[in-house]
Design a protein around this motif. Structure first.
Motif, PDB file in Angstrom:
ATOM      1  N   PRO A  86       0.812  -1.221   0.000  1.00  0.00           N
ATOM      2  CA  PRO A  86       0.000   0.000   0.000  1.00  0.00           C
ATOM      3  C   PRO A  86       0.849   1.276   0.000  1.00  0.00           C
ATOM      4  N   ILE A  87       2.157   1.142  -0.133  1.00  0.00           N
ATOM      5  CA  ILE A  87       3.036   2.313  -0.193  1.00  0.00           C
ATOM      6  C   ILE A  87       2.568   3.201  -1.351  1.00  0.00           C
ATOM      7  N   PRO A  88       2.494   4.517  -1.155  1.00  0.00           N
ATOM      8  CA  PRO A  88       2.074   5.404  -2.256  1.00  0.00           C
ATOM      9  C   PRO A  88       2.982   5.265  -3.480  1.00  0.00           C
ATOM     10  N   ASN A  89       2.378   5.389  -4.644  1.00  0.00           N
ATOM     11  CA  ASN A  89       3.120   5.312  -5.907  1.00  0.00           C
ATOM     12  C   ASN A  89       3.966   6.558  -6.117  1.00  0.00           C
ATOM     13  N   LYS A  90       5.008   6.399  -6.921  1.00  0.00           N
ATOM     14  CA  LYS A  90       5.743   7.570  -7.392  1.00  0.00           C
ATOM     15  C   LYS A  90       4.796   8.377  -8.273  1.00  0.00           C
ATOM     16  N   SER A  91       5.097   9.634  -8.464  1.00  0.00           N
ATOM     17  CA  SER A  91       4.287  10.463  -9.354  1.00  0.00           C
ATOM     18  C   SER A  91       4.667  10.211 -10.807  1.00  0.00           C
ATOM     19  N   LYS A  92       3.801  10.619 -11.711  1.00  0.00           N
ATOM     20  CA  LYS A  92       4.117  10.512 -13.143  1.00  0.00           C
ATOM     21  C   LYS A  92       5.400  11.269 -13.442  1.00  0.00           C
ATOM     22  N   LYS A  93       5.567  12.431 -12.845  1.00  0.00           N
ATOM     23  CA  LYS A  93       6.770  13.232 -13.058  1.00  0.00           C
ATOM     24  C   LYS A  93       8.019  12.467 -12.619  1.00  0.00           C
ATOM     25  N   GLU A  94       7.966  11.813 -11.458  1.00  0.00           N
ATOM     26  CA  GLU A  94       9.113  11.035 -10.981  1.00  0.00           C
ATOM     27  C   GLU A  94       9.415   9.855 -11.899  1.00  0.00           C
ATOM     28  N   LEU A  95       8.379   9.158 -12.328  1.00  0.00           N
ATOM     29  CA  LEU A  95       8.576   7.993 -13.191  1.00  0.00           C
ATOM     30  C   LEU A  95       9.129   8.393 -14.556  1.00  0.00           C
ATOM     31  N   GLU A 131      -4.033  -2.505  -8.327  1.00  0.00           N
ATOM     32  CA  GLU A 131      -4.673  -1.302  -7.802  1.00  0.00           C
ATOM     33  C   GLU A 131      -5.089  -0.392  -8.952  1.00  0.00           C
ATOM     34  N   GLN A 132      -6.280   0.168  -8.878  1.00  0.00           N
ATOM     35  CA  GLN A 132      -6.757   1.068  -9.922  1.00  0.00           C
ATOM     36  C   GLN A 132      -5.848   2.291 -10.045  1.00  0.00           C
ATOM     37  N   ALA A 133      -5.360   2.811  -8.915  1.00  0.00           N
ATOM     38  CA  ALA A 133      -4.475   3.982  -8.952  1.00  0.00           C
ATOM     39  C   ALA A 133      -3.199   3.679  -9.729  1.00  0.00           C
ATOM     40  N   GLN A 134      -2.696   2.447  -9.603  1.00  0.00           N
ATOM     41  CA  GLN A 134      -1.495   2.064 -10.355  1.00  0.00           C
ATOM     42  C   GLN A 134      -1.803   1.972 -11.844  1.00  0.00           C
ATOM     43  N   LYS A 135      -2.926   1.361 -12.172  1.00  0.00           N
ATOM     44  CA  LYS A 135      -3.309   1.268 -13.588  1.00  0.00           C
ATOM     45  C   LYS A 135      -3.503   2.658 -14.181  1.00  0.00           C
ATOM     46  N   ASP A 136      -4.171   3.545 -13.436  1.00  0.00           N
ATOM     47  CA  ASP A 136      -4.405   4.907 -13.923  1.00  0.00           C
ATOM     48  C   ASP A 136      -3.093   5.652 -14.144  1.00  0.00           C
ATOM     49  N   LEU A 137      -2.142   5.496 -13.221  1.00  0.00           N
ATOM     50  CA  LEU A 137      -0.840   6.148 -13.349  1.00  0.00           C
ATOM     51  C   LEU A 137      -0.101   5.660 -14.593  1.00  0.00           C
ATOM     52  N   LEU A 138      -0.087   4.368 -14.807  1.00  0.00           N
ATOM     53  CA  LEU A 138       0.598   3.816 -15.979  1.00  0.00           C
ATOM     54  C   LEU A 138      -0.082   4.230 -17.282  1.00  0.00           C
ATOM     55  N   LEU A 139      -1.405   4.279 -17.284  1.00  0.00           N
ATOM     56  CA  LEU A 139      -2.123   4.745 -18.478  1.00  0.00           C
ATOM     57  C   LEU A 139      -1.838   6.226 -18.735  1.00  0.00           C
ATOM     58  N   ASP A 140      -1.723   7.020 -17.673  1.00  0.00           N
ATOM     59  CA  ASP A 140      -1.391   8.438 -17.808  1.00  0.00           C
ATOM     60  C   ASP A 140       0.010   8.597 -18.405  1.00  0.00           C
ATOM     61  N   MET A 141       0.957   7.822 -17.904  1.00  0.00           N
ATOM     62  CA  MET A 141       2.308   7.854 -18.480  1.00  0.00           C
ATOM     63  C   MET A 141       2.287   7.434 -19.947  1.00  0.00           C
ATOM     64  N   ARG A 158      11.417  23.736 -28.565  1.00  0.00           N
ATOM     65  CA  ARG A 158      10.034  23.737 -28.116  1.00  0.00           C
ATOM     66  C   ARG A 158       9.940  23.035 -26.775  1.00  0.00           C
ATOM     67  N   TYR A 159       8.913  23.337 -26.043  1.00  0.00           N
ATOM     68  CA  TYR A 159       8.722  22.890 -24.678  1.00  0.00           C
ATOM     69  C   TYR A 159       7.718  21.746 -24.626  1.00  0.00           C
ATOM     70  N   LEU A 160       8.079  20.642 -23.974  1.00  0.00           N
ATOM     71  CA  LEU A 160       7.172  19.529 -23.734  1.00  0.00           C
ATOM     72  C   LEU A 160       6.942  19.442 -22.239  1.00  0.00           C
ATOM     73  N   ASN A 161       5.726  19.562 -21.805  1.00  0.00           N
ATOM     74  CA  ASN A 161       5.409  19.636 -20.385  1.00  0.00           C
ATOM     75  C   ASN A 161       5.142  18.255 -19.798  1.00  0.00           C
ATOM     76  N   VAL A 162       5.998  17.824 -18.878  1.00  0.00           N
ATOM     77  CA  VAL A 162       5.839  16.518 -18.249  1.00  0.00           C
ATOM     78  C   VAL A 162       4.598  16.467 -17.374  1.00  0.00           C
ATOM     79  N   GLU A 163       4.255  17.565 -16.735  1.00  0.00           N
ATOM     80  CA  GLU A 163       3.141  17.565 -15.805  1.00  0.00           C
ATOM     81  C   GLU A 163       1.791  17.662 -16.494  1.00  0.00           C
ATOM     82  N   GLY A 164       1.786  17.915 -17.777  1.00  0.00           N
ATOM     83  CA  GLY A 164       0.534  17.973 -18.521  1.00  0.00           C
ATOM     84  C   GLY A 164      -0.242  19.256 -18.332  1.00  0.00           C
ATOM     85  N   LYS A 165       0.338  20.236 -17.667  1.00  0.00           N
ATOM     86  CA  LYS A 165      -0.339  21.526 -17.466  1.00  0.00           C
ATOM     87  C   LYS A 165      -0.050  22.426 -18.646  1.00  0.00           C
ATOM     88  N   LYS A 166      -0.940  23.319 -18.930  1.00  0.00           N
ATOM     89  CA  LYS A 166      -0.744  24.228 -20.062  1.00  0.00           C
ATOM     90  C   LYS A 166      -0.025  25.476 -19.627  1.00  0.00           C
TER      91      LYS A 166
END
Length: 134
Positions: A20-29, A56-66, A126-134
């Motif tokens: 149950p340890i929290p996942n790394k963030s998308k940015k960290e991965l 875990e759904q949170a893990q699947k969601d993180l990997l799909l986001d990456m 050009r800039y590619l944003n890892v965090e997905g923010k505009k």
């Protein structure tokens, strides 16, 4: 840069089995992926399932986001080589053909100074944003 292929075996959350340890963030991965690419390496990313095989759904969601980020910007990562500059605290670089991709982690007050390329051929960026923010 290393002249031979190598691989980093990493985990999604610091555990090789379900935890149950929290996942790394998308940015960290993504930073782990980029850091390996800068040194001509590869990443093996591991995570564990529950005893009944569920993930875990949170893990699947993180990997799909990456995966979504890599689908959109993968051209700056896939089939690249490390260089032309050595990685440092600021980040690192990869290249493919005549294109160089910088992965910047520390902007040093908005400025990065790199040695000139031998042919001074950089004509755009050009800039590619890892965090997905505009």
């Amino acid at each position: 840069m290393k002249a031979r292929p190598w691989e980093s075996a990493l985990t999604l959350n610091g555990s090789w089995a379900y935890s149950p340890i929290p996942n790394k963030s998308k940015k960290e991965l993504l930073r782990d992926l980029f850091s390996s690419a800068q040194g001509n390496g590869n990443v093996l990313l591991s995570w564990g399932a529950h005893w009944d095989g569920r993930f875990e759904q949170a893990q699947k969601d993180l990997l799909l986001d990456m995966g979504g980020w890599l689908k959109k910007y993968g051209y700056a990562f896939y089939e690249t080589k490390g260089g032309p500059w050595m990685p440092g605290k600021w980040g690192g670089a990869t290249y493919k053909g005549n294109k160089v991709y910088l992965y910047v982690y520390d902007w040093n007050n908005g400025e990065i100074k790199l040695p000139a390329l031998p042919d001074n051929s950089v004509v755009s960026s050009r800039y590619l944003n890892v965090e997905g923010k505009k």
